[in-house]
Each structure stands twice: as structure tokens, then as C-alpha cells.
Design a protein around this motif. Structure first.
Motif, PDB file in Angstrom:
ATOM      1  N   GLN A 126       1.066  13.240  62.195  1.00 49.56           N
ATOM      2  CA  GLN A 126       1.902  14.272  61.606  1.00 49.56           C
ATOM      3  C   GLN A 126       2.676  13.703  60.422  1.00 49.56           C
ATOM      4  OE1 GLN A 126       4.409  16.148  64.457  1.00 49.56           O
ATOM      5  NE2 GLN A 126       5.505  17.405  62.960  1.00 49.56           N
ATOM      6  N   LEU A 127       3.020  14.576  59.482  1.00 44.46           N
ATOM      7  CA  LEU A 127       3.809  14.140  58.329  1.00 44.46           C
ATOM      8  C   LEU A 127       5.171  13.645  58.794  1.00 44.46           C
ATOM      9  CD1 LEU A 127       3.021  16.940  55.725  1.00 44.46           C
ATOM     10  CD2 LEU A 127       2.257  14.576  55.678  1.00 44.46           C
ATOM     11  N   PRO A 128       5.690  12.604  58.164  1.00 44.26           N
ATOM     12  CA  PRO A 128       6.995  12.077  58.571  1.00 44.26           C
ATOM     13  C   PRO A 128       8.151  12.751  57.847  1.00 44.26           C
ATOM     14  CG  PRO A 128       6.013  10.611  56.964  1.00 44.26           C
ATOM     15  CD  PRO A 128       5.039  11.745  57.165  1.00 44.26           C
ATOM     16  N   GLY A 129       9.354  12.508  58.356  1.00 49.32           N
ATOM     17  CA  GLY A 129      10.572  12.898  57.657  1.00 49.32           C
ATOM     18  C   GLY A 129      10.762  14.389  57.528  1.00 49.32           C
ATOM     19  N   ILE A 130      11.255  14.816  56.364  1.00 51.90           N
ATOM     20  CA  ILE A 130      11.611  16.220  56.169  1.00 51.90           C
ATOM     21  C   ILE A 130      10.397  17.132  56.111  1.00 51.90           C
ATOM     22  CG2 ILE A 130      13.756  15.618  54.995  1.00 51.90           C
ATOM     23  CD1 ILE A 130      12.419  16.140  52.357  1.00 51.90           C
ATOM     24  N   ALA A 131       9.202  16.567  55.942  1.00 49.63           N
ATOM     25  CA  ALA A 131       7.986  17.385  55.919  1.00 49.63           C
ATOM     26  C   ALA A 131       7.392  17.573  57.305  1.00 49.63           C
ATOM     27  CB  ALA A 131       6.938  16.753  55.002  1.00 49.63           C
ATOM     28  N   ALA A 132       7.958  16.931  58.326  1.00 47.35           N
ATOM     29  CA  ALA A 132       7.381  16.995  59.676  1.00 47.35           C
ATOM     30  C   ALA A 132       7.362  18.406  60.260  1.00 47.35           C
ATOM     31  CB  ALA A 132       8.133  16.043  60.599  1.00 47.35           C
ATOM     32  N   PRO A 133       8.408  19.242  60.072  1.00 48.94           N
ATOM     33  CA  PRO A 133       8.386  20.567  60.713  1.00 48.94           C
ATOM     34  C   PRO A 133       7.452  21.579  60.062  1.00 48.94           C
ATOM     35  CG  PRO A 133      10.638  19.831  60.224  1.00 48.94           C
ATOM     36  CD  PRO A 133       9.710  18.974  59.442  1.00 48.94           C
ATOM     37  N   THR A 134       6.852  21.268  58.929  1.00 49.84           N
ATOM     38  CA  THR A 134       6.053  22.259  58.208  1.00 49.84           C
ATOM     39  C   THR A 134       4.831  22.675  59.014  1.00 49.84           C
ATOM     40  OG1 THR A 134       4.924  20.468  57.025  1.00 49.84           O
ATOM     41  CG2 THR A 134       6.823  21.483  55.946  1.00 49.84           C
ATOM     42  N   ARG A 135       4.443  23.921  58.836  1.00 52.13           N
ATOM     43  CA  ARG A 135       3.280  24.483  59.520  1.00 52.13           C
ATOM     44  C   ARG A 135       2.361  25.125  58.482  1.00 52.13           C
ATOM     45  NH1 ARG A 135       5.416  21.649  62.401  1.00 52.13           N
ATOM     46  NH2 ARG A 135       6.272  21.971  64.493  1.00 52.13           N
ATOM     47  N   LEU A 136       1.062  24.879  58.599  1.00 53.92           N
ATOM     48  CA  LEU A 136       0.094  25.350  57.606  1.00 53.92           C
ATOM     49  C   LEU A 136      -0.808  26.412  58.198  1.00 53.92           C
ATOM     50  CD1 LEU A 136      -1.162  24.986  54.766  1.00 53.92           C
ATOM     51  CD2 LEU A 136      -2.697  23.296  55.781  1.00 53.92           C
ATOM     52  N   SER A 137      -1.026  27.463  57.441  1.00 57.26           N
ATOM     53  CA  SER A 137      -1.967  28.524  57.802  1.00 57.26           C
ATOM     54  C   SER A 137      -2.698  28.972  56.548  1.00 57.26           C
ATOM     55  CB  SER A 137      -1.251  29.700  58.472  1.00 57.26           C
ATOM     56  OG  SER A 137      -0.197  30.168  57.654  1.00 57.26           O
ATOM     57  N   GLU A 138      -3.766  29.718  56.721  1.00 55.90           N
ATOM     58  CA  GLU A 138      -4.585  30.146  55.572  1.00 55.90           C
ATOM     59  C   GLU A 138      -4.865  31.628  55.666  1.00 55.90           C
ATOM     60  OE1 GLU A 138      -7.999  27.778  53.564  1.00 55.90           O
ATOM     61  OE2 GLU A 138      -8.986  29.204  54.907  1.00 55.90           O
ATOM     62  N   PHE A 139      -4.778  32.301  54.497  1.00 55.64           N
ATOM     63  CA  PHE A 139      -5.031  33.728  54.398  1.00 55.64           C
ATOM     64  C   PHE A 139      -5.814  33.986  53.111  1.00 55.64           C
ATOM     65  CE2 PHE A 139      -1.117  33.076  56.743  1.00 55.64           C
ATOM     66  CZ  PHE A 139      -1.288  33.869  57.876  1.00 55.64           C
ATOM     67  N   GLU A 140      -6.110  35.239  52.831  1.00 56.68           N
ATOM     68  CA  GLU A 140      -6.821  35.631  51.616  1.00 56.68           C
ATOM     69  C   GLU A 140      -5.968  36.598  50.816  1.00 56.68           C
ATOM     70  OE1 GLU A 140     -10.672  37.183  52.314  1.00 56.68           O
ATOM     71  OE2 GLU A 140     -11.554  35.268  52.925  1.00 56.68           O
ATOM     72  N   ASP A 141      -5.992  36.418  49.460  1.00 57.39           N
ATOM     73  CA  ASP A 141      -5.251  37.353  48.631  1.00 57.39           C
ATOM     74  C   ASP A 141      -6.111  38.568  48.326  1.00 57.39           C
ATOM     75  OD1 ASP A 141      -7.089  36.481  46.809  1.00 57.39           O
ATOM     76  OD2 ASP A 141      -5.658  35.573  45.422  1.00 57.39           O
ATOM     77  N   SER A 142      -5.606  39.461  47.474  1.00 62.83           N
ATOM     78  CA  SER A 142      -6.316  40.708  47.183  1.00 62.83           C
ATOM     79  C   SER A 142      -7.588  40.483  46.391  1.00 62.83           C
ATOM     80  CB  SER A 142      -5.391  41.659  46.415  1.00 62.83           C
ATOM     81  OG  SER A 142      -4.913  41.050  45.236  1.00 62.83           O
ATOM     82  N   TYR A 143      -7.775  39.290  45.810  1.00 64.00           N
ATOM     83  CA  TYR A 143      -9.013  38.949  45.128  1.00 64.00           C
ATOM     84  C   TYR A 143     -10.019  38.282  46.060  1.00 64.00           C
ATOM     85  CZ  TYR A 143      -7.037  39.899  40.496  1.00 64.00           C
ATOM     86  OH  TYR A 143      -6.493  40.510  39.384  1.00 64.00           O
ATOM     87  N   GLY A 144      -9.678  38.131  47.314  1.00 61.81           N
ATOM     88  CA  GLY A 144     -10.566  37.476  48.260  1.00 61.81           C
ATOM     89  C   GLY A 144     -10.521  35.961  48.207  1.00 61.81           C
TER      90      GLY A 144
END
Length: 501
Positions: A112-130
Motif C-alpha cells: 500500500q502507498l505510505p504516508g498521506i497517500a495511504a487512505p486513497t481509494r481507486l476506482s474506474e468509470f467511463e465518461d460520456s465519450y466512453g
């Protein structure tokens, strides 16, 4: 930023750091504390006597000396003492050492990322252009970030009129961010690194004609083998950070809600960004963002990712595995994996007027720095707050002039600059706070001294004043990455004080 019309090249300037009114450079809060101290001396005289009052006065005098004595970067003795004390506490607790992975100290066995970046969570979606886009959520600060990859055209062999147009469009883009609902901050990251040659090899192998003359094929093979030596790649990212709440004190939205809103807004943001000279702009997918962060912490992984792309393969990455296996922060540096990095913060913008290419040398690749990352941090101010800020700045400048019978030339110039800023804001210009973080990474400890000297020299050519982020190198390294981290939201300070930073 104000543009100055001259007969020669167009110049820019009038960058100001808003300050509150006060005496001895203390500001409003410091001046209030000074008067409280003087009143307390009178009370001590009335209750205890002159000797006790003299002792109390000596103590207050030492405190004032510690607060008002500042170095060339504007850091007082108290600021430096607090930073040093915080570093001692951090090192005593062992919080500057990070070990992850199956044999590390983390109980979940991932990188996992250390320090202040540790709580971040990543997800992926699509915009209106696909187009798939990565959405990075920071629960601790209540923000969501999207990262846009760009391919800047560069200013080589470009007419000055076109460069001026790009700069103007960039100013308009930043101005419009202040009108975008929910935008917390923005950042531009320019990263230079050695070129492995894998992309060139892939391009040549895919387009070479088997029936071509042997001499031509041999020339292409020689180019593929010799070109990567000493060549570099330049990558640019634009990160936009949104607040999870519609308004201050409102309910925070979840990732799905934010994704639906940003899916409709991203196409317009990327389209307007292309007019600034950023070239083709498209949001990064989750896989691309994982690769960017992984390479930042482990530069040796860049060759592996490039070779995999040449082979037409993708190395699947998960967000909980992009961090370093081992990292250790020192007072003035940061060890991570097989590399060592040093980060600087900007303490003063260029004085006077400068041309549009003032940062060209700082952004360009350099042989003494293996990887260099320059991140410009922007904080758009909405129109309602901008008017109040510029008016307060004018009052503070006028107070400094009227506080003495012979105001200094710097105070007079500051008052004129504050008035010019207020006039521009009244005519519709936007107000944006900005800062800069510069990170230099080397893979050989013997190159650290050369890298430090190189960045110091490049900062001088850009007329910037940079200061190493003493005691917080790991946090500065993370802030310099395209993660959308907002520094002021990670400070242990009251909300009112954070608003002034």
C-alpha cells in the motif's frame, strides 16, 4: 498573473502573497498576541512588582525575537524549531520507516502507498465519450480526483503569437476552474525520465518493410540501439480535485455519485485544455495511473512496463500494490525502493516581469538528474471570496504604508501591486493561489550532491526561490505525484489558520 504589454516580447508578473495587516510583519494574529503580551506585563507589574514584570518582559522579548527573526525563505526561528521538533518525534516513533509486502510491517501483506497517500481509494468509470477514467478518492479529506494525461506540443519553432495565445488560454482555463462547482484544487505535473527505447523499437519493428534494402534495415537497427542512449521522455499530467460535498457542511457524495457527475463534465474540461497547448488530452485509466505511481516509487519498473507494451502485454496492477516495499524518510531526503529522492518547495515566485519560457530550463531533462518531477499546485478562488481577498490585501498594504513616516520602496511597490490586482479582479479576472514542488530522483547515491546543485542552479535560472522540505520529504514526494492531494487539508492546524495558508 498580469500580462504586461510592451513593444518586445510579452511579459507576465505581479504575483503576490496575500498578508494580513499588522506591525513588525506579524500579521493580524501576531499583532493581537503582541498587545496581549504588553497588557499582561502591566498586569504583572500591578500584582507582583517590577522584578517579576522584568522577567516576564524578557521572556516575551525572546518569544518575539524567535517569531520575527526570519531567513531568506520567510521561515522564522519558531517555524524551523517546530519542524525540527516534529522530525525528532517522528524519528523516535519510527514513523519515518515504512516496510510493506508479505514480510513487511503492514498486517494486510500488500504494498500500500505510505504516508498521506495511504487512505486513497481507486476506482474506474467511463465518461460520456466512453473513455475510462480513474477516480481517486481520499476519504480523510473528502475529495475526489481525476488525472488527465496530456502531450504538450512544446514551444520549439512556434511563433511567439501562438505561445501568447496558449498562455492566455491557460489563464482562461484556470479562471474557469474558479467557476466550476466543487473544484477544490488543480495541479500540473511535468515529469522527465530516461527513455528506455522500447517505444522506438516497437514502432520500428511494426513498420519496417521486410523487402527493404539490407543497408536501410541495418541503419534502422543502429538507430534503435543507439538513440535511447542519453535521450529522455517528457510526460505531463493535469490533476483536478473535487470536493465530495456540494457545499460547505453538506453531505459528502459517494464515488458512484461523483462518477456520474464527472462523466458529463470531463469532456468539456479536456476539450478546453487542448487549446492551452497541452496537446491531446485524455483521462488516465486506473491501470495507467497505477503504472505512473509504481514507476515513481520504483524507477526500475519503467523498463519492465515498456518491454511489456512492446510485447503487446499489460502488467495488471492493483492500487494496493503500487507502493514501495521499503521506504525511509530522512531530514532532507527520501529513500524508496532502489532510488533516492529530494523534494523542494517554492517559497517565492519570480519577482518583477518574466517571459512565458521562464520555466523552460527547470522543466527540461538534465543529465545529472535521473528523474525530475515539477508539480505546479493551483487553488482556484471563487469570485465571491476573490473580491474579499484582494480588498483585504489592499487594506493591509495601506496599513503598512501608514504605520511609518517613511515607508520603504518595497511597501510602496506592494501597495501599487495590490491595487493593480484589485483592478484586474474587478474587471473580471480570476484569482488563483499557486505553489510548486520539485522532486529530483537518482538511482545512485553518489549523484545526490550533483542533483541538489543542479536543481539549485535551475531554480536560479527560473528566478524561483526553492527550499528543501526538511522533515517532510515523504509527504512532499507524495504531493508531487499526480494524486490530487491537497496539502492544506493534511495539516494539523485549526481550520481558520489553514484557510490563510
Amino acid at each position: 498573473m498580469a500580462a504586461v504589454e510592451t513593444n518586445g516580447p510579452r511579459t507576465y508578473g505581479n504575483w503576490r502573497r496575500p498578508v494580513s495587516a499588522g506591525i513588525l510583519g506579524l500579521g493580524t494574529i501576531g499583532t493581537f498576541g503582541l498587545f496581549v503580551g504588553l497588557i499582561s506585563i502591566i498586569i504583572v507589574v500591578m500584582i507582583f512588582g517590577l522584578l517579576e514584570a522584568a522577567i516576564w518582559f524578557g521572556f516575551l522579548a525572546v518569544v518575539m525575537l524567535v517569531v520575527t527573526t526570519k531567513d531568506s525563505h520567510g521561515k522564522s526561528t519558531l517555524d524551523r524549531g517546530i519542524a525540527r521538533g516534529g522530525w525528532w518525534v517522528t524519528r523516535a516513533r519510527g514513523e519515518n520507516v515504512y516496510r510493506s509486502g508479505p514480510l513487511g510491517r503492514t498486517p494486510w501483506g500488500t504494498c500500500q502507498l505510505p504516508g498521506i497517500a495511504a487512505p486513497t481509494r481507486l476506482s474506474e468509470f467511463e465518461d460520456s465519450y466512453g473513455r475510462p477514467f480513474a477516480l481517486l478518492h481520499s476519504p480523510s479529506t473528502g475529495t475526489f480526483s481525476v488525472i488527465i494525461g496530456t502531450e504538450p506540443d512544446g514551444a520549439a519553432l512556434v511563433d511567439p503569437e501562438q505561445v501568447d495565445t496558449w498562455v492566455a488560454d491557460w489563464g482562461h482555463w484556470l479562471r474557469n476552474l474558479g467557476d466550476e462547482p466543487g473544484i477544490e484544487a488543480a495541479a500540473v505535473t511535468i515529469e522527465t525520465a530516461p527513455d528506455s527505447g522500447s517505444r522506438l523499437r516497437r514502432e520500428v519493428e511494426a513498420n519496417v518493410d521486410p523487402g527493404a534494402p539490407a543497408f536501410a534495415q541495418e541503419m534502422l537497427r543502429e538507430v534503435v540501439n543507439t538513440y535511447p542512449s542519453g535521450s529522455s521522455t517528457v510526460k505531463a499530467y493535469v490533476t483536478i480535485t473535487f470536493n465530495a460535498a456540494h457545499r460547505s457542511g453538506g453531505k459528502r457524495r459517494q464515488a458512484d455519485e461523483m462518477a456520474r457527475e464527472l462523466a458529463a463534465r470531463l469532456p468539456n474540461l479536456t476539450r478546453n485544455l487542448q487549446a492551452t497547448g497541452a496537446g491531446a488530452a485524455a483521462p488516465l485509466s486506473a491501470q495507467q495511473l497505477c503504472e505512473v505511481v509504481r514507476v515513481a516509487y520504483d524507477p526500475a519498473a519503467a523498463v519492465l512496463f515498456d518491454e511489456a507494451k512492446v510485447a503487446g502485454e499489460t502488467v495488471p496492477m492493483q492500487w494496493h500494490d503500487v507502493g514501495p516495499v521499503a521506504a525511509e524518510s530522512t531530514w532532507d531526503g527520501y529513500f524508496h525502493e532502489n532510488a533516492f529522492s529530494v523534494s523542494w518547495e517554492m517559497t517565492e515566485a519570480p519577482r518583477g516581469n518574466v517571459q512565458s519560457g521562464i520555466l523552460a530550463r527547470l522543466l527540461a531533462p538534465h543529465s545529472d538528474v535521473t528523474r525530475k518531477r515539477v508539480t505546479l499546485l493551483y487553488r482556484p478562488i471563487d469570485a465571491a471570496r476573490a473580491a474579499a481577498i484582494v480588498e483585504a490585501d489592499i487594506r493591509a498594504a495601506e496599513f503598512r504604508i501608514s504605520a511609518t513616516a517613511k515607508p520603504s520602496a518595497r511597501d510602496l511597490r506592494s501597495a501599487r501591486a495590490a491595487a493593480a490586482t484589485a483592478q484586474e479582479e474587478a474587471s473580471g479576472a480570476g484569482l488563483t493561489m499557486f505553489g510548486m514542488v520539485v522532486t529530483a530522483t537518482v538511482d545512485d547515491p553518489a549523484m545526490v550532491a550533483d542533483a541538489r546543485a543542479t536543481v539549485d542552479n535551475l531554480a536560479a535560472t527560473a528566478r524561483l526561490r526553492l527550499r528543501p522540505v526538511y522533515g517532510s520529504q515523504d509527504s512532499a514526494f507524495a504531493i508531487g505525484l499526480p494524486l490530487g492531494l491537497v496539502p492544506r487539508k493534511h495539516m494539523s492546524a485549526p481550520a481558520q489558520m489553514r484557510e490563510q495558508l
